[in-house]
Design a protein around this motif. Structure first.
Motif, PDB file in Angstrom:
ATOM      1  N   LEU A  64      -0.584  17.116   0.745  1.00 11.36           N
ATOM      2  CA  LEU A  64      -0.727  15.700   0.414  1.00 11.36           C
ATOM      3  C   LEU A  64      -1.099  14.906   1.662  1.00 11.36           C
ATOM      4  O   LEU A  64      -0.706  15.264   2.770  1.00 11.36           O
ATOM      5  CB  LEU A  64       0.570  15.153  -0.184  1.00 11.36           C
ATOM      6  CG  LEU A  64       1.010  15.790  -1.504  1.00 11.36           C
ATOM      7  CD1 LEU A  64       2.432  15.375  -1.839  1.00 11.36           C
ATOM      8  CD2 LEU A  64       0.064  15.403  -2.623  1.00 11.36           C
ATOM      9  N   THR A  65      -1.845  13.827   1.460  1.00  9.93           N
ATOM     10  CA  THR A  65      -2.230  12.966   2.573  1.00  9.93           C
ATOM     11  C   THR A  65      -1.204  11.855   2.746  1.00  9.93           C
ATOM     12  O   THR A  65      -0.401  11.582   1.848  1.00  9.93           O
ATOM     13  CB  THR A  65      -3.607  12.336   2.318  1.00  9.93           C
ATOM     14  OG1 THR A  65      -3.498  11.381   1.243  1.00  9.93           O
ATOM     15  CG2 THR A  65      -4.642  13.401   1.959  1.00  9.93           C
ATOM     16  N   PRO A  66      -1.236  11.164   3.884  1.00  9.24           N
ATOM     17  CA  PRO A  66      -0.308  10.032   4.064  1.00  9.24           C
ATOM     18  C   PRO A  66      -0.447   8.985   2.972  1.00  9.24           C
ATOM     19  O   PRO A  66       0.547   8.374   2.567  1.00  9.24           O
ATOM     20  CB  PRO A  66      -0.692   9.484   5.437  1.00  9.24           C
ATOM     21  CG  PRO A  66      -1.289  10.651   6.170  1.00  9.24           C
ATOM     22  CD  PRO A  66      -2.013  11.434   5.115  1.00  9.24           C
ATOM     23  N   TRP A  67      -1.659   8.745   2.489  1.00 10.46           N
ATOM     24  CA  TRP A  67      -1.855   7.731   1.459  1.00 10.46           C
ATOM     25  C   TRP A  67      -1.186   8.130   0.156  1.00 10.46           C
ATOM     26  O   TRP A  67      -0.615   7.301  -0.538  1.00 10.46           O
ATOM     27  CB  TRP A  67      -3.352   7.497   1.239  1.00 10.46           C
ATOM     28  CG  TRP A  67      -3.995   6.846   2.418  1.00 10.46           C
ATOM     29  CD1 TRP A  67      -4.031   5.510   2.712  1.00 10.46           C
ATOM     30  CD2 TRP A  67      -4.666   7.504   3.491  1.00 10.46           C
ATOM     31  NE1 TRP A  67      -4.696   5.300   3.905  1.00 10.46           N
ATOM     32  CE2 TRP A  67      -5.096   6.498   4.407  1.00 10.46           C
ATOM     33  CE3 TRP A  67      -4.952   8.843   3.785  1.00 10.46           C
ATOM     34  CZ2 TRP A  67      -5.800   6.798   5.568  1.00 10.46           C
ATOM     35  CZ3 TRP A  67      -5.650   9.141   4.947  1.00 10.46           C
ATOM     36  CH2 TRP A  67      -6.064   8.123   5.821  1.00 10.46           C
ATOM     37  N   GLU A  68      -1.227   9.414  -0.166  1.00  9.79           N
ATOM     38  CA  GLU A  68      -0.610   9.885  -1.405  1.00  9.79           C
ATOM     39  C   GLU A  68       0.908   9.797  -1.360  1.00  9.79           C
ATOM     40  O   GLU A  68       1.570   9.702  -2.393  1.00  9.79           O
ATOM     41  CB  GLU A  68      -1.054  11.326  -1.679  1.00  9.79           C
ATOM     42  CG  GLU A  68      -2.524  11.433  -2.010  1.00  9.79           C
ATOM     43  CD  GLU A  68      -3.009  12.857  -2.134  1.00  9.79           C
ATOM     44  OE1 GLU A  68      -3.824  13.131  -3.035  1.00  9.79           O
ATOM     45  OE2 GLU A  68      -2.579  13.719  -1.331  1.00  9.79           O
ATOM     46  N   LYS A  96      -4.600   9.718  -4.440  1.00  8.89           N
ATOM     47  CA  LYS A  96      -3.524   9.434  -5.389  1.00  8.89           C
ATOM     48  C   LYS A  96      -2.583   8.407  -4.764  1.00  8.89           C
ATOM     49  O   LYS A  96      -2.601   8.180  -3.556  1.00  8.89           O
ATOM     50  CB  LYS A  96      -2.770  10.718  -5.739  1.00  8.89           C
ATOM     51  CG  LYS A  96      -3.561  11.699  -6.594  1.00  8.89           C
ATOM     52  CD  LYS A  96      -2.717  12.917  -6.893  1.00  8.89           C
ATOM     53  CE  LYS A  96      -3.382  13.805  -7.937  1.00  8.89           C
ATOM     54  NZ  LYS A  96      -4.687  14.327  -7.487  1.00  8.89           N
ATOM     55  N   ARG A  97      -1.720   7.810  -5.591  1.00  8.62           N
ATOM     56  CA  ARG A  97      -0.782   6.816  -5.074  1.00  8.62           C
ATOM     57  C   ARG A  97       0.631   7.162  -5.524  1.00  8.62           C
ATOM     58  O   ARG A  97       0.845   7.780  -6.563  1.00  8.62           O
ATOM     59  CB  ARG A  97      -1.156   5.414  -5.562  1.00  8.62           C
ATOM     60  CG  ARG A  97      -1.096   5.240  -7.062  1.00  8.62           C
ATOM     61  CD  ARG A  97      -1.674   3.901  -7.508  1.00  8.62           C
ATOM     62  NE  ARG A  97      -1.592   3.745  -8.954  1.00  8.62           N
ATOM     63  CZ  ARG A  97      -0.567   3.214  -9.594  1.00  8.62           C
ATOM     64  NH1 ARG A  97       0.479   2.770  -8.902  1.00  8.62           N
ATOM     65  NH2 ARG A  97      -0.564   3.107 -10.911  1.00  8.62           N
ATOM     66  N   VAL A 151       1.527  14.896  -9.564  1.00  9.10           N
ATOM     67  CA  VAL A 151       2.690  15.780  -9.457  1.00  9.10           C
ATOM     68  C   VAL A 151       3.946  14.942  -9.258  1.00  9.10           C
ATOM     69  O   VAL A 151       3.943  13.937  -8.542  1.00  9.10           O
ATOM     70  CB  VAL A 151       2.555  16.795  -8.303  1.00  9.10           C
ATOM     71  CG1 VAL A 151       1.534  17.861  -8.645  1.00  9.10           C
ATOM     72  CG2 VAL A 151       2.213  16.124  -6.988  1.00  9.10           C
ATOM     73  N   SER A 152       5.007  15.363  -9.930  1.00  2.47           N
ATOM     74  CA  SER A 152       6.328  14.771  -9.775  1.00  2.47           C
ATOM     75  C   SER A 152       7.082  15.615  -8.759  1.00  2.47           C
ATOM     76  O   SER A 152       7.139  16.838  -8.888  1.00  2.47           O
ATOM     77  CB  SER A 152       7.047  14.761 -11.129  1.00  2.47           C
ATOM     78  OG  SER A 152       8.389  14.362 -10.990  1.00  2.47           O
ATOM     79  N   ALA A 168       6.661  10.394  -7.681  1.00  2.00           N
ATOM     80  CA  ALA A 168       5.466  11.163  -7.979  1.00  2.00           C
ATOM     81  C   ALA A 168       4.268  10.574  -7.265  1.00  2.00           C
ATOM     82  O   ALA A 168       4.297   9.436  -6.790  1.00  2.00           O
ATOM     83  CB  ALA A 168       5.215  11.190  -9.489  1.00  2.00           C
ATOM     84  N   THR A 169       3.204  11.345  -7.224  1.00  5.29           N
ATOM     85  CA  THR A 169       1.925  10.847  -6.753  1.00  5.29           C
ATOM     86  C   THR A 169       0.906  11.115  -7.847  1.00  5.29           C
ATOM     87  O   THR A 169       0.798  12.247  -8.340  1.00  5.29           O
ATOM     88  CB  THR A 169       1.537  11.500  -5.406  1.00  5.29           C
ATOM     89  OG1 THR A 169       0.296  10.973  -4.949  1.00  5.29           O
ATOM     90  CG2 THR A 169       1.461  13.002  -5.501  1.00  5.29           C
ATOM     91  N   VAL A 170       0.218  10.064  -8.291  1.00  8.74           N
ATOM     92  CA  VAL A 170      -0.670  10.162  -9.444  1.00  8.74           C
ATOM     93  C   VAL A 170      -2.048   9.600  -9.104  1.00  8.74           C
ATOM     94  O   VAL A 170      -2.218   8.870  -8.126  1.00  8.74           O
ATOM     95  CB  VAL A 170      -0.100   9.410 -10.672  1.00  8.74           C
ATOM     96  CG1 VAL A 170       1.249   9.978 -11.066  1.00  8.74           C
ATOM     97  CG2 VAL A 170       0.014   7.912 -10.383  1.00  8.74           C
ATOM     98  N   ASP A 171      -3.039   9.947  -9.935  1.00  6.90           N
ATOM     99  CA  ASP A 171      -4.392   9.432  -9.740  1.00  6.90           C
ATOM    100  C   ASP A 171      -4.385   7.915  -9.671  1.00  6.90           C
ATOM    101  O   ASP A 171      -3.609   7.247 -10.368  1.00  6.90           O
ATOM    102  CB  ASP A 171      -5.306   9.891 -10.874  1.00  6.90           C
ATOM    103  CG  ASP A 171      -5.585  11.385 -10.829  1.00  6.90           C
ATOM    104  OD1 ASP A 171      -5.292  12.023  -9.803  1.00  6.90           O
ATOM    105  OD2 ASP A 171      -6.106  11.925 -11.829  1.00  6.90           O
ATOM    106  N   ALA A 172      -5.285   7.375  -8.868  1.00  6.61           N
ATOM    107  CA  ALA A 172      -5.315   5.932  -8.639  1.00  6.61           C
ATOM    108  C   ALA A 172      -5.583   5.135  -9.901  1.00  6.61           C
ATOM    109  O   ALA A 172      -5.199   3.964  -9.994  1.00  6.61           O
ATOM    110  CB  ALA A 172      -6.364   5.609  -7.577  1.00  6.61           C
TER     111      ALA A 172
END
Length: 230
Positions: A64-68, A96-97, A151-152, A168-172
């Motif tokens: 995962l990236t820092p933004w995600e 993702k956010r 993903v949760s 979680a991180t999900v599509d923007a």
């Protein structure tokens, strides 16, 4: 000061919005080969266990990236650091956010009820207050068509809101307020990890919610990564 139990201590994480255990991004790349060879066989990096319903095609699918992870506001390119070149190639708008998922109460009753249902399906045990059963948990988040949209990663129960939550991180393009489904449990009846018993998977409805979920954290904490989205 009121005493608190060690088992409940980590539940403040899901209320305040910190994902504490994403997979480390050290398992690929020649530039990190020396570090991997230096690590001991019993190090955290060596024994880290992935868990959950998400199954990637390669280990990099779990990176995962820092933004995600909600840390995009910390990224600065006014100095040199390891990984700068890679981050400079990332478009933050495509990432993702981080969100909170509020799990459906009726679906949770099915999971807990399966513990005493001798004839019905047996779902993956959901421990209280925190339901992690691997070092890094990755459960697939699905949209209405069954497409994986995120993903949760950190799941548990908050007594303050009497709700099961996960970070979680999900599509923007997945909006706040949307209903998604978290696929709870591992495929094929479960892996051979000692923390996994034979079980069936279940899709748990969840509502995409703010992060932090706690209104107190959003309104009263000092300004920073917990109180604003990056």
């Amino acid at each position: 000061m009121l005493p608190v139990g060690s088992r409940t201590y980590s539940s403040n994480t899901i209320e305040s919005g910190w994902i504490p255990s994403p997979l480390l991004t050290i398992y690929t790349g020649e530039e990190l080969r020396g570090y991997r060879e230096w690590l001991g066989a019993d190090s955290y990096e060596a024994v880290n266990a992935l868990a959950g319903s998400f199954v990637g095609g390669s280990i990099e699918d779990y990176y995962l990236t820092p933004w995600e992870l909600g840390y995009g506001g910390f990224v600065r390119f006014d100095h040199d650091f390891i990984g700068r070149e890679a981050l400079e190639q990332v478009d933050p708008a495509t990432q993702k956010r981080k969100v909170t998922l509020a799990w459906n109460a009726e679906d949770m009753k099915k999971i807990w009820g399966s513990l005493v249902d001798v004839d019905g399906p047996q779902y993956k045990y959901f421990d209280l207050p925190m339901a992690q059963y691997g070092s890094s948990n990755y459960d697939a988040v699905l949209d209405a068509e069954g497409t994986t949209v995120g993903v949760s990663m950190f799941t548990g129960y908050t007594a303050n809101d009497r709700t099961v939550l996960s970070l979680a991180t999900v599509d923007a393009n997945v909006p706040e307020g949307a209903e998604v489904k978290v696929l709870w449990g591992e495929p094929g009846g479960g892996t051979s990890k000692p923390t996994v018993e034979p079980h069936e998977q279940i899709e748990v409805r969840a509502v995409v919610s703010p992060v932090p979920y706690s209104l107190v954290a959003r309104k009263e904490y000092a300004g920073g990564w917990r109180t604003s989205q990056s």
